[in-house]
Design an enzyme around this catalytic site. Sequence first.
Site, PDB file in Angstrom:
ATOM      1  N   ASP A 160       6.461  -3.949  -2.956  1.00  0.00           N
ATOM      2  CA  ASP A 160       6.332  -3.887  -1.499  1.00  0.00           C
ATOM      3  C   ASP A 160       6.747  -5.245  -0.925  1.00  0.00           C
ATOM      4  OD1 ASP A 160       5.402  -3.237   1.199  1.00  0.00           O
ATOM      5  OD2 ASP A 160       4.244  -1.649   0.255  1.00  0.00           O
ATOM      6  N   HIS A 213      10.262  -5.705  -0.690  1.00  0.00           N
ATOM      7  CA  HIS A 213      10.733  -5.305   0.634  1.00  0.00           C
ATOM      8  C   HIS A 213      10.959  -6.501   1.549  1.00  0.00           C
ATOM      9  CE1 HIS A 213       8.684  -1.085   0.037  1.00  0.00           C
ATOM     10  NE2 HIS A 213       9.641  -1.345  -0.847  1.00  0.00           N
TER      11      HIS A 213
END
Length: 403
Positions: A226, A249
């Site tokens: 993430d 991310h």
Amino acid sequence: MGFKHEFVRVCLVMFLLVWVIEAIEAEDNIRFFNVKDYGAVADSRNDNTQAFLKAWNEACKWEGRARVWIPKGTYMLNTVTFQGPCKGSMAFVIKNGVLKAPADKKSFLSTETWINFQYVDQLTVAGDGTLDGQGAAAWPYNDCSKNPDCHSLPATMGFGFVTNSQVHHVRSINSKNTHFVLYGCDNMNFTKIRISAPGDSPNTDGIKIGRSTRIKISNSVIGTGDDCVALLSGLKKIDISQVVCGPGHGISIGSLGKYDDEDEVEEISVKNCTFEGTSDGVRIKTWASGFDGKVSNLKYEDIVMNNVGKPIIIDQEYCPHPPCSQTPSKIQISDVTYKNFRGSSSSDVAVTLNCSPSKPCSDIRMENIDLWHQNSGSGKRVTSSCSNAYGVSYGKQSPPSCF
């Protein structure tokens, strides 16, 4: 006769060593609280929670520089909260050891954080040790995207209302959820941190920060499933530098605007960072909702992108799990600088500024942007896509600026 002299010599050396250590401790008012003295066993199986708590509680009463000492070895540790305030400065030293989280379902579906520090001033967490979250046992239970009644999996280490503190030379692997989470903290420094989890592990943010001030993250490597760093509401004076991010991310502000009690985000600096194969680079994301908010005074400078999906992105229609509200976002984004960007994009659109029609982005500055397509050899070129975004551009602009 020689044996006797050698024995006397060894005893004298030991005496002097002990005397020197005691003198140093007395001079600096340092005291070590070894968890093994409180019953901890480094066999990677027995639960050492109570031994660690006893060591912490005794150290917390010391009116000096207390050191909770965790010698080399692998220690199983259940959910634990180390509470302050303490009478002196505290150090939690994982000396080349490993702290291992439990892997049974019952233990990780009933808590939000595995290791938690609360209301501590002048805390140090260090020692070249490793936090092993054993996340693979828990990731299959991460069903929040389709189950509204899901229970969030625990973060590896949490800091709540911790001040004037530092975390350095610590490694976190395979967290069940976020690796490090901060809330209500002030003046904390994270440096020389190593964070790793598989790129497809769900919600394993590297460092997540909410409602905190004066937080620095530097000289660290973060690879997760993430956000490498997630910056939530209520932040001021956040400084991120010399961080290598990937997989993950990217470094994200948000998501914001989902709730009506969110505070401003301001004075954020991201400098001298490298993104390796991340889905996004530097990102600001807000929900399409009717809640007000403000994001301002952001500086992204000297950034390298290597095969990044969306190197520069503002998304004010963030909707990870449709359907979502079609109300335009009311988060005002302003005073954002992107300076000295260089590297490759794996997508055709390298710069996306998708701002709100009700609160357009203002005072955006693009200076010396040099991004190219990862497959530039085939003739592909990158482009920009902007809506409701207003600003100026200087120097080289590749892709061509929207302004």
